[in-house]
Design a protein around this motif. Sequence first.
Motif, PDB file in Angstrom:
ATOM      1  N   CYS A 298       0.850  -1.199   0.000  1.00  0.00           N
ATOM      2  CA  CYS A 298       0.000   0.000   0.000  1.00  0.00           C
ATOM      3  C   CYS A 298       0.885   1.248   0.000  1.00  0.00           C
ATOM      4  CB  CYS A 298      -0.929  -0.014   1.213  1.00  0.00           C
ATOM      5  SG  CYS A 298      -1.847  -1.554   1.372  1.00  0.00           S
TER       6      CYS A 298
ATOM      7  N   THR B 115       1.905   2.879  -3.726  1.00  0.00           N
ATOM      8  CA  THR B 115       1.197   4.120  -4.073  1.00  0.00           C
ATOM      9  C   THR B 115       2.152   5.305  -4.131  1.00  0.00           C
ATOM     10  OG1 THR B 115       0.595   4.559  -1.768  1.00  0.00           O
ATOM     11  CG2 THR B 115      -1.017   3.387  -3.106  1.00  0.00           C
TER      12      THR B 115
ATOM     13  N   ASP C 232      -4.481  12.479  -0.081  1.00  0.00           N
ATOM     14  CA  ASP C 232      -4.404  11.429  -1.109  1.00  0.00           C
ATOM     15  C   ASP C 232      -5.548  11.598  -2.111  1.00  0.00           C
ATOM     16  OD1 ASP C 232      -2.131   9.999  -0.560  1.00  0.00           O
ATOM     17  OD2 ASP C 232      -3.152   8.132  -0.014  1.00  0.00           O
TER      18      ASP C 232
END
Length: 329
Positions: A198, A202, A307
Motif C-alpha cells: 500500500c 502508491t 491522497d
Amino acid sequence: MQMYSESDVDISCLTDRQVTVLGYGSQGRAHALNLKDSGFDVVVGLRPSGASWAVAEADGLTVQEPNEAVRGAAIVMFLTPDMVQKSLYLSVVDNIDNGALLLFAHGFAIHYGQVEPRADLDVALIAPKGPGGLVRRQYEEGHGVPCLVAIHQDATGNALKTALAYSAGIGGARAGVIETTFAEETETDLFGEQAVLCGGATELVVAGFETLVEAGYQPEVAYYEVMHELKLIVDLLHEGGLRKMHKFISDTAAWGDMISGPRVVDDASRAAMKAILTDIQDGTFARNWIAENENGMPEFKRMMQADLDHPIEKVGADLRGRMDWLAED
Ligand code: NAD
Ligand code: MG
C-alpha cells in the motif's frame, strides 16, 4: 515450513457447533457465507445501529448483537476493524463459553496486548492471504485463498484442530494453510502493507506521476503509464513471478528494469524499510496508531484527504470513466 491441506483437517469437530463471526465487512461477509455454504451453523454478531446488519440478513444469515451472538459458540471470530477489537472483546467476554476458540484474521490485537484473553480460552489466527472479495469468489469457484494459522493459547489441547476446521470451512485448506506465529504474521503483514503493497506502491506511482507531469508531459499520458499499466505487470508477477514478467515484457523494458530499478530502490530505500520494520517490531507503530485512534484520527483524516485530492485522482477518474470494462464499486 509446515503446511496443512484438506486431508489434514477433520471438520467433524464443528458439526452441530455454532461458529460466530463478529463483523460483516470485507472479511466477515466472505467468511460467514463460506462457512454457511460449508454446512456450519453460523451466527453473525453486529451492532444493531450498523449498516451491515441489513446486508447480513438479506444474505440469509442469522444476525444478533455481539454479546448475544457469542453465547454457545465453539468459535468466536473477530472480523471487526483491529482498533475496536479490544472494547468488543471486553463487552462480550463474559458470555463466551468455557473452552471456546477465539479466532483472529490478523494478529494485531493479541500481539500488541490489546486483547488479553481469558485463560480457559483457545486463541488462534486464521489469516487469509487475500481480501474478502477474493476469499468469497475463490470459494464459490471451488478453489480457496491460502491462509496462515497460528496458535497463541491452547487451553483445551484442540486449538489447532479447531482452527484448521474453520480454515477448511472458508475454503483456505484447499489452497494450503501455513503455520506461523502471531508475531510473524502481525509484523510481516504490517511491513508488507506499509513498505511494499500500500505505502510503497502508491508512493512510487504518485512520485512517478509527479516526475512526468513536472517535466511537462500530459497528465493523462502519465496516468496510463504509471498507474493504469501497473496492473498488467502485477498480474504477470502474481501469476508467474519475475520469470513470467520478463518473458512478456520487451527486452528494452527488461534492460531498463534491471539498470534503473536499483536506482529507485537504493540503499536509502532499503534503510527506510529497515527503520519501518524496527518501528513495527518494537511497538512504536502500534502505539502511535492506537493513540491516533484515541485522538479521533485527525492525522489519518488529513492524510487521507490529501491522497484523495491529488491531481492523479481527478485524471484517473476521468480516464477510468471512459473504460467501461473497468468496474468501480
Ligand atoms: P471491515 O472494515 O471491512 O469490516 C468491519 C466490520 O466490523 C463491519 O461490518 C462493521 O460494521 C463491523 N464493526 C465495526 N465495529 C464493530 C463493533 N463494535 N461491533 C461489531 N461489529 C463492528 O474490516 P476487514 O477489512 O474485513 O477487517 C477485519 C479483520 O480482518 C481485521 O482484523 C483485518 O486486519 C483482517 N484482515 C483483513 C483483510 C482485508 O483484506 N480487508 C485481509 C486479511 C485480514
Ligand atoms: Mg500513500
